[in-house]
Scaffold this motif. Structure first.
Motif, PDB file in Angstrom:
ATOM      1  N   ALA A  31       3.070  -1.848   7.029  1.00  0.00           N
ATOM      2  CA  ALA A  31       4.433  -1.379   6.875  1.00  0.00           C
ATOM      3  C   ALA A  31       5.404  -2.525   6.607  1.00  0.00           C
ATOM      4  O   ALA A  31       6.205  -2.306   5.646  1.00  0.00           O
ATOM      5  CB  ALA A  31       4.702  -0.148   7.632  1.00  0.00           C
ATOM      6  N   ALA A  32       5.439  -3.386   7.476  1.00  0.00           N
ATOM      7  CA  ALA A  32       6.386  -4.441   7.466  1.00  0.00           C
ATOM      8  C   ALA A  32       5.973  -5.271   6.296  1.00  0.00           C
ATOM      9  O   ALA A  32       6.776  -5.638   5.565  1.00  0.00           O
ATOM     10  CB  ALA A  32       6.201  -5.200   8.704  1.00  0.00           C
ATOM     11  N   LYS A  33       4.594  -5.453   6.006  1.00  0.00           N
ATOM     12  CA  LYS A  33       4.178  -6.610   4.848  1.00  0.00           C
ATOM     13  C   LYS A  33       4.665  -5.804   3.734  1.00  0.00           C
ATOM     14  O   LYS A  33       5.146  -6.271   2.523  1.00  0.00           O
ATOM     15  CB  LYS A  33       2.978  -6.559   5.138  1.00  0.00           C
ATOM     16  CG  LYS A  33       2.297  -7.457   6.043  1.00  0.00           C
ATOM     17  CD  LYS A  33       0.610  -7.596   5.830  1.00  0.00           C
ATOM     18  CE  LYS A  33       0.205  -8.605   6.892  1.00  0.00           C
ATOM     19  NZ  LYS A  33      -1.348  -8.745   6.960  1.00  0.00           N
ATOM     20  N   PHE A  34       4.474  -4.327   3.573  1.00  0.00           N
ATOM     21  CA  PHE A  34       4.996  -3.681   2.210  1.00  0.00           C
ATOM     22  C   PHE A  34       6.642  -3.680   2.218  1.00  0.00           C
ATOM     23  O   PHE A  34       7.020  -4.233   1.070  1.00  0.00           O
ATOM     24  CB  PHE A  34       4.665  -2.257   2.614  1.00  0.00           C
ATOM     25  CG  PHE A  34       4.993  -1.211   1.484  1.00  0.00           C
ATOM     26  CD1 PHE A  34       4.526  -1.110   0.226  1.00  0.00           C
ATOM     27  CD2 PHE A  34       6.387  -0.621   1.546  1.00  0.00           C
ATOM     28  CE1 PHE A  34       4.873  -0.577  -0.868  1.00  0.00           C
ATOM     29  CE2 PHE A  34       6.740   0.318   0.555  1.00  0.00           C
ATOM     30  CZ  PHE A  34       5.900   0.177  -0.949  1.00  0.00           C
ATOM     31  N   CYS A  35       7.309  -3.881   3.386  1.00  0.00           N
ATOM     32  CA  CYS A  35       8.807  -3.902   3.114  1.00  0.00           C
ATOM     33  C   CYS A  35       8.982  -5.283   2.605  1.00  0.00           C
ATOM     34  O   CYS A  35      10.048  -5.601   1.732  1.00  0.00           O
ATOM     35  CB  CYS A  35       9.466  -3.631   4.532  1.00  0.00           C
ATOM     36  SG  CYS A  35       9.210  -2.051   5.108  1.00  0.00           S
ATOM     37  N   TYR A  36       8.395  -6.227   3.250  1.00  0.00           N
ATOM     38  CA  TYR A  36       8.797  -7.529   2.546  1.00  0.00           C
ATOM     39  C   TYR A  36       7.844  -8.260   1.145  1.00  0.00           C
ATOM     40  O   TYR A  36       7.881  -9.378   0.799  1.00  0.00           O
ATOM     41  CB  TYR A  36       8.092  -8.912   3.674  1.00  0.00           C
ATOM     42  CG  TYR A  36       9.439  -8.746   4.784  1.00  0.00           C
ATOM     43  CD1 TYR A  36      10.498  -9.567   4.655  1.00  0.00           C
ATOM     44  CD2 TYR A  36       9.127  -7.904   5.860  1.00  0.00           C
ATOM     45  CE1 TYR A  36      11.342  -9.521   5.658  1.00  0.00           C
ATOM     46  CE2 TYR A  36      10.001  -8.182   7.091  1.00  0.00           C
ATOM     47  CZ  TYR A  36      11.084  -8.669   6.924  1.00  0.00           C
ATOM     48  OH  TYR A  36      11.918  -8.723   7.969  1.00  0.00           O
ATOM     49  N   GLY A  37       7.115  -7.151   0.411  1.00  0.00           N
ATOM     50  CA  GLY A  37       6.816  -7.458  -0.877  1.00  0.00           C
ATOM     51  C   GLY A  37       5.298  -8.184  -0.728  1.00  0.00           C
ATOM     52  O   GLY A  37       4.922  -8.534  -1.841  1.00  0.00           O
ATOM     53  N   ILE A  38       4.719  -8.044   0.499  1.00  0.00           N
ATOM     54  CA  ILE A  38       3.503  -8.925   0.553  1.00  0.00           C
ATOM     55  C   ILE A  38       2.376  -7.742   0.165  1.00  0.00           C
ATOM     56  O   ILE A  38       2.470  -6.424   0.427  1.00  0.00           O
ATOM     57  CB  ILE A  38       3.182  -9.294   2.039  1.00  0.00           C
ATOM     58  CG1 ILE A  38       4.231 -10.328   2.481  1.00  0.00           C
ATOM     59  CG2 ILE A  38       1.699  -9.753   2.075  1.00  0.00           C
ATOM     60  CD1 ILE A  38       4.027 -10.725   3.720  1.00  0.00           C
ATOM     61  N   ALA A  39       1.414  -8.017  -0.491  1.00  0.00           N
ATOM     62  CA  ALA A  39       0.408  -7.150  -1.081  1.00  0.00           C
ATOM     63  C   ALA A  39      -0.303  -6.385   0.114  1.00  0.00           C
ATOM     64  O   ALA A  39      -0.898  -7.237   1.111  1.00  0.00           O
ATOM     65  CB  ALA A  39      -0.552  -7.938  -2.023  1.00  0.00           C
ATOM     66  N   VAL A  40      -0.556  -5.257  -0.064  1.00  0.00           N
ATOM     67  CA  VAL A  40      -1.256  -4.348   0.860  1.00  0.00           C
ATOM     68  C   VAL A  40      -2.395  -3.641   0.530  1.00  0.00           C
ATOM     69  O   VAL A  40      -2.176  -3.023  -0.781  1.00  0.00           O
ATOM     70  CB  VAL A  40      -0.432  -3.725   1.752  1.00  0.00           C
ATOM     71  CG1 VAL A  40      -1.041  -2.682   2.764  1.00  0.00           C
ATOM     72  CG2 VAL A  40       0.772  -4.107   2.496  1.00  0.00           C
ATOM     73  N   ASP A  41      -3.586  -3.813   0.833  1.00  0.00           N
ATOM     74  CA  ASP A  41      -4.612  -3.318   0.124  1.00  0.00           C
ATOM     75  C   ASP A  41      -5.022  -1.899   1.079  1.00  0.00           C
ATOM     76  O   ASP A  41      -5.072  -1.951   2.378  1.00  0.00           O
ATOM     77  CB  ASP A  41      -6.105  -4.066   0.587  1.00  0.00           C
ATOM     78  CG  ASP A  41      -6.070  -5.384  -0.241  1.00  0.00           C
ATOM     79  OD1 ASP A  41      -5.456  -5.317  -1.414  1.00  0.00           O
ATOM     80  OD2 ASP A  41      -6.692  -6.269   0.216  1.00  0.00           O
ATOM     81  N   LEU A  42      -4.990  -1.018   0.224  1.00  0.00           N
ATOM     82  CA  LEU A  42      -4.941   0.370   0.612  1.00  0.00           C
ATOM     83  C   LEU A  42      -6.411   0.905   0.706  1.00  0.00           C
ATOM     84  O   LEU A  42      -7.117   0.764  -0.198  1.00  0.00           O
ATOM     85  CB  LEU A  42      -4.225   1.595  -0.061  1.00  0.00           C
ATOM     86  CG  LEU A  42      -2.750   1.366   0.055  1.00  0.00           C
ATOM     87  CD1 LEU A  42      -1.957   2.422  -0.902  1.00  0.00           C
ATOM     88  CD2 LEU A  42      -2.221   1.394   1.201  1.00  0.00           C
ATOM     89  N   THR A  60      11.185   6.936   2.658  1.00  0.00           N
ATOM     90  CA  THR A  60      10.999   8.026   1.650  1.00  0.00           C
ATOM     91  C   THR A  60      11.624   7.583   0.343  1.00  0.00           C
ATOM     92  O   THR A  60      12.089   6.148   0.285  1.00  0.00           O
ATOM     93  CB  THR A  60      11.992   9.189   1.899  1.00  0.00           C
ATOM     94  OG1 THR A  60      13.221   8.733   2.468  1.00  0.00           O
ATOM     95  CG2 THR A  60      11.365   9.823   3.522  1.00  0.00           C
ATOM     96  N   GLU A  61      11.588   8.229  -0.440  1.00  0.00           N
ATOM     97  CA  GLU A  61      12.264   8.046  -2.073  1.00  0.00           C
ATOM     98  C   GLU A  61      13.585   7.976  -1.869  1.00  0.00           C
ATOM     99  O   GLU A  61      14.050   7.342  -2.799  1.00  0.00           O
ATOM    100  CB  GLU A  61      11.628   8.993  -2.847  1.00  0.00           C
ATOM    101  CG  GLU A  61      10.135   9.003  -3.184  1.00  0.00           C
ATOM    102  CD  GLU A  61       9.832   7.767  -3.677  1.00  0.00           C
ATOM    103  OE1 GLU A  61      10.015   7.265  -4.919  1.00  0.00           O
ATOM    104  OE2 GLU A  61       8.885   6.981  -3.270  1.00  0.00           O
ATOM    105  N   ASP A  62      14.531   8.378  -0.926  1.00  0.00           N
ATOM    106  CA  ASP A  62      15.838   8.310  -0.898  1.00  0.00           C
ATOM    107  C   ASP A  62      16.259   6.759  -0.712  1.00  0.00           C
ATOM    108  O   ASP A  62      17.441   6.331  -1.197  1.00  0.00           O
ATOM    109  CB  ASP A  62      16.211   9.207   0.183  1.00  0.00           C
ATOM    110  CG  ASP A  62      15.895  10.562   0.033  1.00  0.00           C
ATOM    111  OD1 ASP A  62      15.570  11.044  -1.040  1.00  0.00           O
ATOM    112  OD2 ASP A  62      16.056  11.346   1.271  1.00  0.00           O
ATOM    113  N   LEU A  63      15.501   5.959  -0.246  1.00  0.00           N
ATOM    114  CA  LEU A  63      15.843   4.633  -0.080  1.00  0.00           C
ATOM    115  C   LEU A  63      15.601   3.798  -1.117  1.00  0.00           C
ATOM    116  O   LEU A  63      16.368   2.877  -1.568  1.00  0.00           O
ATOM    117  CB  LEU A  63      15.411   3.911   1.098  1.00  0.00           C
ATOM    118  CG  LEU A  63      15.510   4.706   2.541  1.00  0.00           C
ATOM    119  CD1 LEU A  63      14.785   4.190   3.702  1.00  0.00           C
ATOM    120  CD2 LEU A  63      17.103   4.685   3.012  1.00  0.00           C
ATOM    121  N   GLU A  64      14.475   4.124  -1.635  1.00  0.00           N
ATOM    122  CA  GLU A  64      14.013   3.278  -2.908  1.00  0.00           C
ATOM    123  C   GLU A  64      12.738   4.071  -3.810  1.00  0.00           C
ATOM    124  O   GLU A  64      11.948   4.337  -2.815  1.00  0.00           O
ATOM    125  CB  GLU A  64      13.468   1.829  -2.433  1.00  0.00           C
ATOM    126  CG  GLU A  64      13.221   0.843  -3.594  1.00  0.00           C
ATOM    127  CD  GLU A  64      12.878  -0.366  -3.226  1.00  0.00           C
ATOM    128  OE1 GLU A  64      12.463  -1.190  -4.040  1.00  0.00           O
ATOM    129  OE2 GLU A  64      12.997  -0.816  -1.997  1.00  0.00           O
TER     130      GLU A  64
END
Length: 594
Positions: A31-42, A60-64
């Motif tokens: 989740a932290a990587k996703f916040c900093y724009g690092i690619a995350v493999d799902l 949620t979508e309320d933030l972005e």
């Protein structure tokens, strides 16, 4: 994170502890990587933990737009739920995410997806699954979409058993419940239940020489379960006693209600472990009723259930008694019902009609007789329990009592100190007329039996021989058959022990003595009765007043002389003199009266 820091109201705060985040540190790192724009493999391995962590972090979508909750939901819906193995893997990973995975409907959606695919037509299955034919490798299996599979490559109906069996019991129950709703055949539901038990219950996989729960003193059973091992030894999961109790209770609740959904052997082994692990009494009772529905399919080895209670007997005889009662209730219910359910078409190959009640009872009678022979060797088994179990079935269930005789003889051999009265009472459960010639020969020479039973056996066999001779005399060649029967009777009589012959002669002598004594007592009784009548007459003569009229005294004298004449006739024995006196006396009195 901002709210957590603000709510702490600590100016010197330099650390935030997130010890309750679902998915742990791995999910938080993604989740932290996703916040900093690092690619995350799902992947199917991390999607459930990441989805729950995103919900915990309120991404949620309320933030972005395109936040982590949206992306993980899209991956679950369009990738995971469309794949068989991914759905299994995600559901397996949800075991450590309760209650987040349950509240986010991940468990429900994966269970529904697995249920839909399990109920699919096997001819249309093209995806990989565990336990596929060994001749086909995984890459080529996925390339078979356009080619029609050959006969040896057809997908079996139980292709999904192994994959769903890796799930925890609560998730397994959810999947099976969803499959039931989709209309899966009850035979397959029962088969996957047995498969799951063989994989997770230790006693169903290999023989044990120690109790299941080493820390428990109540479990003393050793071995006795034999089923096919699934996988290698390294694949066998280790389950604690508490977890095994939960597994057994859950399996009992999902067994289909149909009669032949699972085998009777499986039910009895499940019942054995349920008694050992102290499963809820209501579920044990329900399982006993299920066993009673199919008791005619059981084997002797299946009934060797050790006693886990405070009973002194080695085997649980009371349990078998309850199973027999459930069987009789079920048979009575089915016989009174117009439409009866036969136990399966696979058991009807012998051409017998469906639902043939006497055949089922006869099979159970043979099973009970064999069981009685086994448990009769236990010296702690009371004669009451033995007799109750032997008499539980109706007389029509046994056409031959050889098995019952064998059990009685085994009990008498193991309990030599019981009294003669108890031996007679025990032998009453057996019908001597239903014994074969071999059993009669053995009984005639069996000194453990009471004398009366031996006489009954000899008499019944003599009646059989007489009937056979009478029937054979009506046919041609009757003389030759008679010659064949006579040696059997002589052999039977000569084989009687000498002690029994002496006892029978003494009994006849006692009977004759009693008859002679009875006749003597009867003669003495008649003599006493005559003496009493003479004393009564003398008493009446003294007590009566002498002042009587001539007419009355004449009648009294006439009656007195008549009775005295009869007495003198009996006492003197002179028939001629008495006859003359009898003729003269009435004539003289008639003249005087006239």
């Amino acid at each position: 994170m901002n709210r957590l820091i603000y709510e702490s109201r600590d100016a010197d705060l330099d650390k935030v502890v997130l010890d309750d985040i679902p998915g742990g540190s791995e999910a938080f790192e993604l989740a932290a990587k996703f916040c900093y724009g690092i690619a995350v493999d799902l992947t199917a391995a991390n999607i459930s933990g990441l989805r729950c962590a995103a919900e915990y972090l309120e991404m949620t979508e309320d933030l972005e737009e395109g936040n982590l909750i949206f992306k993980t939901e899209a991956f679950l819906s369009y990738v995971v739920l469309s794949s068989w193995r991914d759905s299994i893997q995600v559901l397996k990973s949800c075991e450590n995410l309760s209650p987040w995975a349950e509240n986010l409907q991940i468990v429900r959606r994966c269970s529904e997806s697995i249920a839909w695919k399990a109920c699919a037509n096997p001819k249309g299955i093209r995806w990989a699954y565990t336990g596929k034919p060994s001749k086909i490798s995984s890459p080529r299996w996925n390339e078979m979409k356009d080619s029609s599979p050959s006969r040896n490559q057809q997908v079996p109906p139980d292709w999904w058993f192994e994959d769903v069996s890796i799930l925890r019991i609560d998730h397994f129950v959810r999947v099976i419940t969803a499959i039931k709703v989709k209309g899966m055949r009850f035979e397959l539901i029962g088969a996957v239940t047995m498969h799951y038990a063989a994989k997770w219950l230790t006693g169903f996989i290999r023989d044990r020489t120690e109790p299941i729960d080493e820390g428990s003193n109540s479990s003393t059973w050793k071995g006795g379960l034999h089923m096919i091992v699934v996988g290698t030894k390294d694949d066998i999961p280790t389950v604690q006693s508490k977890d095994q109790r939960l597994i057994i209770e859950s399996l009992i609740s999902i067994i289909p209600p149909q009669k032949d959904s699972v085998s009777c052997s499986f039910l009895l082994r499940l019942l054995r472990m349920a008694n050992m692990l102290k499963v809820a009494p209501a579920l044990v009772t329900e399982l006993e009723k299920r066993v009673g529905m199919q008791l005619e399919q059981a084997t002797l080895q299946d009934l060797h259930i050790p006693s886990c209670s405070k009973s002194e007997t080695m085997y649980d005889v009371d349990l078998v008694q309850r199973l027999l009662e459930h069987f009789l209730v079920q048979e009575q219910t089915e016989s009174s019902s117009p439409s009866r359910n036969s136990f399966s078409d696979k058991h009807m190959y012998d051409g017998t009609p469906k639902g043939n009640v006497p055949n089922a009872k006869m099979r159970v009678a043979k099973l009970v007789d064999s069981y009685l022979t086994e448990v009769s060797r236990d010296r702690n088994l009371s004669m009451t329990k033995f007799q109750v179990l032997a008499e539980a079935l109706p007389e029509s269930a046994r056409t031959c009592d050889d098995g019952l005789y064998r059990a009685i003889d085994s009990y008498l051999k193991a309990h030599p100190i019981i009294s003669e009265h108890e031996r007679k009472r025990l032998c009453r459960v057996m019908d001597c007329q239903k014994l074969s010639i071999d059993a009669c020969m053995h009984a005639a020479q069996n000194e453990r039996l009471p004398l009366r039973v031996v006489v009954q056996v000899l008499f019944s066999e003599q009646v059989k021989i007489s009937n056979a001779i009478a029937n054979s005399s009506l046919k041609e060649g009757g003389e030759s058959q008679y010659q064949l029967m006579i040696p059997n009777r002589k052999t039977l009589l000569e084989g009687t022990p000498h002690s029994f012959q002496e006892g029978w002669a003494a009994a006849k002598k006692d009977i004759n003595t009693l008859k002679f004594e009875l006749e003597s007592v009867r003669a003495k009784y008649l003599q006493l009765q005559n003496d009493m009548e003479n004393l009564q007459r003398q008493f009446d003569k003294i007590a009566k007043p002498k002042q009587m009229s001539a007419w009355t005294s004449g009648w009294k004298k006439l009656s007195k002389l008549t009775k005295m004449t009869g007495l003198e006739t009996n006492d003197t024995g002179s028939q001629v003199g008495n006859a003359e006196q009898t003729r003269k006396t009435p004539r003289r009195w008639r003249n005087s009266i006239s």
